[in-house]
Scaffold this motif. Structure first.
Motif, PDB file in Angstrom:
ATOM      1  N   UNK A 193     -34.492-132.104  22.876  1.00 51.13           N
ATOM      2  CA  UNK A 193     -35.357-132.898  23.739  1.00 51.13           C
ATOM      3  C   UNK A 193     -34.828-132.977  25.172  1.00 51.13           C
ATOM      4  N   UNK A 194     -35.708-133.387  26.064  1.00 49.78           N
ATOM      5  CA  UNK A 194     -35.372-133.489  27.483  1.00 49.78           C
ATOM      6  C   UNK A 194     -36.596-133.222  28.327  1.00 49.78           C
ATOM      7  N   UNK A 195     -36.437-132.441  29.392  1.00 45.99           N
ATOM      8  CA  UNK A 195     -37.553-132.167  30.284  1.00 45.99           C
ATOM      9  C   UNK A 195     -37.449-130.786  30.911  1.00 45.99           C
ATOM     10  N   UNK A 196     -38.582-130.352  31.486  1.00 44.63           N
ATOM     11  CA  UNK A 196     -38.686-129.015  32.047  1.00 44.63           C
ATOM     12  C   UNK A 196     -39.633-129.082  33.247  1.00 44.63           C
ATOM     13  N   UNK A 197     -39.307-128.344  34.293  1.00 39.05           N
ATOM     14  CA  UNK A 197     -40.212-128.221  35.440  1.00 39.05           C
ATOM     15  C   UNK A 197     -40.245-126.760  35.866  1.00 39.05           C
ATOM     16  N   UNK A 198     -41.415-126.309  36.326  1.00 40.11           N
ATOM     17  CA  UNK A 198     -41.555-124.943  36.817  1.00 40.11           C
ATOM     18  C   UNK A 198     -42.571-124.924  37.948  1.00 40.11           C
ATOM     19  N   UNK A 199     -42.459-123.923  38.813  1.00 38.31           N
ATOM     20  CA  UNK A 199     -43.402-123.742  39.914  1.00 38.31           C
ATOM     21  C   UNK A 199     -43.174-122.378  40.543  1.00 38.31           C
ATOM     22  N   UNK A 200     -44.156-121.921  41.282  1.00 36.67           N
ATOM     23  CA  UNK A 200     -44.012-120.741  42.130  1.00 36.67           C
ATOM     24  C   UNK A 200     -43.769-121.261  43.539  1.00 36.67           C
ATOM     25  N   UNK A 201     -42.645-120.879  44.132  1.00 36.60           N
ATOM     26  CA  UNK A 201     -42.272-121.381  45.452  1.00 36.60           C
ATOM     27  C   UNK A 201     -42.558-120.312  46.494  1.00 36.60           C
ATOM     28  N   UNK A 202     -43.334-120.705  47.510  1.00 33.56           N
ATOM     29  CA  UNK A 202     -43.665-119.818  48.620  1.00 33.56           C
ATOM     30  C   UNK A 202     -43.232-120.490  49.918  1.00 33.56           C
ATOM     31  N   UNK A 203     -42.614-119.720  50.791  1.00 37.04           N
ATOM     32  CA  UNK A 203     -42.199-120.241  52.090  1.00 37.04           C
ATOM     33  C   UNK A 203     -43.260-119.889  53.122  1.00 37.04           C
ATOM     34  N   UNK A 214     -39.743-115.706  48.053  1.00 38.93           N
ATOM     35  CA  UNK A 214     -40.792-116.359  47.262  1.00 38.93           C
ATOM     36  C   UNK A 214     -40.755-115.936  45.790  1.00 38.93           C
ATOM     37  N   UNK A 215     -41.257-116.831  44.926  1.00 39.70           N
ATOM     38  CA  UNK A 215     -41.372-116.478  43.520  1.00 39.70           C
ATOM     39  C   UNK A 215     -41.207-117.667  42.599  1.00 39.70           C
ATOM     40  N   UNK A 216     -41.141-117.403  41.284  1.00 40.31           N
ATOM     41  CA  UNK A 216     -41.058-118.478  40.294  1.00 40.31           C
ATOM     42  C   UNK A 216     -39.677-119.132  40.257  1.00 40.31           C
ATOM     43  N   UNK A 217     -39.671-120.408  39.883  1.00 35.18           N
ATOM     44  CA  UNK A 217     -38.436-121.158  39.696  1.00 35.18           C
ATOM     45  C   UNK A 217     -38.663-122.144  38.562  1.00 35.18           C
ATOM     46  N   UNK A 218     -37.601-122.472  37.841  1.00 40.02           N
ATOM     47  CA  UNK A 218     -37.708-123.453  36.763  1.00 40.02           C
ATOM     48  C   UNK A 218     -36.357-124.120  36.541  1.00 40.02           C
ATOM     49  N   UNK A 219     -36.406-125.267  35.877  1.00 40.65           N
ATOM     50  CA  UNK A 219     -35.188-126.005  35.549  1.00 40.65           C
ATOM     51  C   UNK A 219     -35.424-126.787  34.264  1.00 40.65           C
ATOM     52  N   UNK A 220     -34.370-126.914  33.447  1.00 40.55           N
ATOM     53  CA  UNK A 220     -34.452-127.604  32.158  1.00 40.55           C
ATOM     54  C   UNK A 220     -33.320-128.609  32.093  1.00 40.55           C
ATOM     55  N   UNK A 221     -33.629-129.824  31.666  1.00 39.57           N
ATOM     56  CA  UNK A 221     -32.615-130.847  31.435  1.00 39.57           C
ATOM     57  C   UNK A 221     -32.683-131.237  29.960  1.00 39.57           C
TER      58      UNK A 221
END
Length: 132
Positions: free
Chosen positions: A24-34, A9-16
């Motif tokens: 310019x582009x996009x970004x997403x982030x979240x804390x993922x828990x199983x 578990x923990x934080x994750x992110x991605x950038x395009x």
């Protein structure tokens, strides 16, 4: 196999980036828990359009690798509704499940044309499920 920093578990992110390799582009982030071998939860799922106001929408969703090693994008496709704001749009908690098992969960973000055709996407490394 994920590195220790990406295990469980923990934080994750991605950038395009679009159109180049920076700016310019996009970004997403979240804390993922199983939750189990078949379920994962994305908390504080945030999508951000990184602009110069180009009118190109950014959308993201969860990306999973099932127990057979097949990657799919699951859950609702979410778009930043704050334009070029610095904080993006937080969609709260999103829960996904896959009866084949969720070996790894992460994020997928794309920049689209005005007609919703995909221009460029990126997938995060993700996090490994400790239940598998």
């Amino acid at each position: 196999m994920a590195s220790p920093a990406q295990a469980t578990d923990g934080p994750d992110s991605v950038r395009v980036y679009y159109p180049g390799t920076s700016g310019s582009g996009g970004y997403a982030r979240a804390d993922i828990d199983f939750i189990s071998r078949t379920e994962a939860v994305c908390r504080n799922f945030t999508v951000r359009d990184v602009c110069p106001g180009d009118g190109r929408p950014v959308r993201a969703q969860m990306s999973v690798v099932d127990a057979n090693g097949i990657r799919r994008h699951l859950g609702p496709l979410k778009a930043d509704t704050n334009g070029c704001g610095p904080n993006g749009t937080n969609f709260g908690t999103i829960r996904i499940s896959d009866v084949r098992g969720v070996a790894r969960a992460g994020l997928w973000v794309c920049v689209y044309t005005d007609s919703a055709g995909t221009l460029r996407c990126a997938t995060s490394t993700g996090r490994d499920n400790p239940y598998l």
